[in-house]
Write an enzyme that holds these catalytic residues in place. Structure first.
Site, short mmCIF file in Angstrom:
data_model
loop_
_atom_site.label_atom_id
_atom_site.label_comp_id
_atom_site.label_asym_id
_atom_site.label_seq_id
_atom_site.Cartn_x
_atom_site.Cartn_y
_atom_site.Cartn_z
N GLU A 1 -5.55 -1.05 7.95
CA GLU A 1 -4.43 -0.66 8.82
C GLU A 1 -4.56 -1.39 10.14
O GLU A 1 -5.64 -1.43 10.74
CB GLU A 1 -4.45 0.85 9.12
CG GLU A 1 -4.22 1.75 7.94
CD GLU A 1 -4.19 3.22 8.34
OE1 GLU A 1 -3.99 3.51 9.54
OE2 GLU A 1 -4.38 4.08 7.46
N ARG B 1 0.85 -1.19 0.00
CA ARG B 1 0.00 0.00 0.00
C ARG B 1 0.89 1.24 0.00
O ARG B 1 1.86 1.32 0.73
CB ARG B 1 -0.89 -0.03 1.24
CG ARG B 1 -1.85 1.15 1.44
CD ARG B 1 -2.54 0.93 2.78
NE ARG B 1 -3.67 1.78 3.05
CZ ARG B 1 -3.77 2.54 4.14
NH1 ARG B 1 -2.78 2.62 5.01
NH2 ARG B 1 -4.86 3.26 4.35
N GLU C 1 -9.39 7.10 5.83
CA GLU C 1 -10.06 7.25 7.13
C GLU C 1 -11.04 8.42 7.11
O GLU C 1 -10.93 9.38 7.87
CB GLU C 1 -9.03 7.40 8.25
CG GLU C 1 -8.17 6.17 8.44
CD GLU C 1 -7.28 6.21 9.66
OE1 GLU C 1 -6.95 5.14 10.21
OE2 GLU C 1 -6.88 7.33 10.08
#
Length: 517
Positions: free
Chosen positions: A413, A220, A311
């Site tokens: 994550e 990522r 997020e």
């Protein structure tokens, strides 16, 4: 957690008897007998399980996770006890032992183990979790035809554990996650300032190669629009993508739509987009997303998956794209999604929120996304057990998301600390108090066990919708000049104690979790 007072006298008598004559082994089989401790109800000698040590401390009692009963270790006096059974008739290969557990904590030792399987004993600590059930797992190679499954406690008076729903499975085709990932966004900067990386045995190597050899198959990379330090921009992402694809790994590109960190606490538009109207922001999002992804495609490193926002619990490009204005936010998200699909229609789109244990927030957010017609392929969740609630909360949320929306889920994550001491001048994010929140020790094995627990949760999402896990910044070790703040060259790294390389830059045991994914 405790037996009724009326049973204490009988338990004490059983303990004395046990010291004189250890319990006989249970009959062996090739599958777990009485895995839920239901067979003979509340009992001092659960069917199928053998006991050794202070056997009165081992029992089955009411209060199971999925049934009426559970296994328990507890005594009014200090005790050491093992509850175990030996499986026979096994074929060689990799096996995983899992169980749902609870614990009041404080024991000298409390773990689930595989032993006498033809190699060294493998074990996973039982974390402190007094009110919620947590699944723990341990994986090992069985090179014999038998293996002993063990629940062990060395505890002071009144300390306790519960165990239930034990499973023992052979790993093979169909059990692996599609995505075994790591976020390598800080690797290039770290290397440019002198960072080196080593295998666990001390051989220097490329961090990507070391992680790949451990089992990582997906990398990522985040994208900032115009970062002050020149890292994580389009040019750097193109360079890193070439290295990643050359290793045979897949690529997730994470658009922050900012010049610096974007997360639930800050979703700041890039300076170049300051003052833009909604219409201008829609155009900017589309053009920026298309530009980066098309350049990746042109050099032969097409993105396999893309995050439109990072997020984005409160929205993105605030205040215009706030969740207080879902109509605006939906347009911005669609602009990003449309750009992704225009470059390559088969690239998957992930929408990614933090707070992976907060089901109410996830339901509300994704209900809005669906209601406003925002298309997406994957649901992503950040989950750090020291911030985002219990492991069972994560499991419940992922299961619900996968079922409610019919989409695969990814933990985009996660991380855990192997130490609390600093390796540079920057205060660490992960501290001893945060370790106490999770119940896993701040050690190499604690880090491994916490990572494995998250992996196991994703693997257990029903209908195969658990797609994978990304460990966040496994290679971000402390290196002077490669700190967290792109505007401040003297900033340090508050994450180095959560990397998968130790303070000597050697691979840690938690890296082996990739091999179990």
């Amino acid at each position: 957690m405790h037996r009724a007072k009326a049973l204490l006298a009988a338990a004490a008598l059983a303990a004395v008897t046990a010291l004189a004559a250890p319990a006989s082994p249970a009959a062996a089989a090739s599958t777990v007998t009485n895995p839920g401790f239901e067979s003979n109800g509340a009992s001092q000698t659960p069917t199928g399980w053998s006991e050794s040590g202070t056997v009165a401390a081992s029992k089955s009692e009411a209060g199971g996770r999925s049934g009426s009963y559970r296994g328990t270790h507890w005594s009014a006096s200090a005790y050491t006890v093992e509850t175990y059974q030996t499986l026979t008739g096994l074929t060689t290969g990799s096996y995983t032992l899992s169980a749902w557990v609870r614990s009041g904590g404080g024991q000298s030792a409390a773990y689930l183990a595989m032993k006498n399987c033809g190699g060294a004993q493998a074990q996973v600590n039982i974390p402190t979790s007094s009110s919620t059930w947590v699944q723990v797992s341990v994986t090992a190679n069985v090179s014999s035809t038998s293996c002993t499954l063990s629940v062990y406690s060395n505890a002071a008076a009144n300390q306790w554990i519960n165990v239930d729903d034990v499973t023992f499975t052979k790993n093979g085709a169909g059990t692996s996650l599609q995505v075994k990932g790591g976020d390598l966004s800080s690797l290039k900067k770290n290397e440019d300032f002198g960072a080196l990386y080593y295998t666990s045995s001390g051989t220097q190597g490329d961090a990507i190669t070391i992680l790949k050899n451990a089992g990582m198959n997906y990398a990522r990379l985040k994208v900032w629009v115009n970062p002050a330090d020149g890292y994580n921009n389009k040019a750097r992402v193109l360079t890193m993508a070439q290295r990643i694809k050359a290793q045979g790994l897949k690529l997730l590109v994470d658009f922050h739509y900012s010049d610096s960190w974007a997360d639930p606490g800050k979703q700041v538009p890039p300076a170049a987009w300051s003052g833009y109207s909604l219409s201008q922001l829609n155009t900017a999002v589309y053009n920026h997303t298309y530009d980066v992804l098309n350049a990746l495609k042109a050099q032969g490193t097409t993105a396999d998956m893309v995050q439109v926002g990072n997020e984005i619990n409160p929205g993105m490009l605030l205040p215009t794209g706030s969740t207080s204005h879902w109509g605006n936010l939906s347009q911005l998200l669609k602009s990003g999604v449309n750009a992704v699909k225009a470059v390559n229609s088969s690239t998957l789109v992930m929408l990614h929120l933090a707070e992976g244990g907060d089901n109410a927030t996830f339901r509300w957010w994704f209900d809005q996304a669906v209601a406003f017609g925002v298309p997406f392929d994957v649901i992503g969740a950040s989950y750090y057990c020291y911030w985002h609630g219990s492991m069972s909360g994560l499991q419940n949320n992922l299961n619900d998301m996968a079922s409610r929306y019919g989409k695969p889920v990814i933990v985009a994550e996660t991380a855990y600390g192997f130490a609390t001491a600093q390796d540079d001048g920057e205060s660490n994010i992960f501290t001893s108090s945060l370790a106490n929140t999770c119940g896993y020790p701040a050690s190499a094995t604690g880090q491994r066990d916490a990572f494995q627990a998250v992996v196991d949760i994703v693997k257990n999402v029903p209908n195969g919708r658990g797609m994978g896990v990304f460990y966040w910044e496994p290679a971000w070790t402390a290196q002077a000049g490669a700190g967290w703040d792109p505007t401040n060259p003297s900033s340090g790294n508050g994450w180095e104690n959560q990397a998968l390389f130790d303070y000597n830059s050697r691979a840690l045991t938690a890296m082996s979790v990739y091999g179990s994914m």
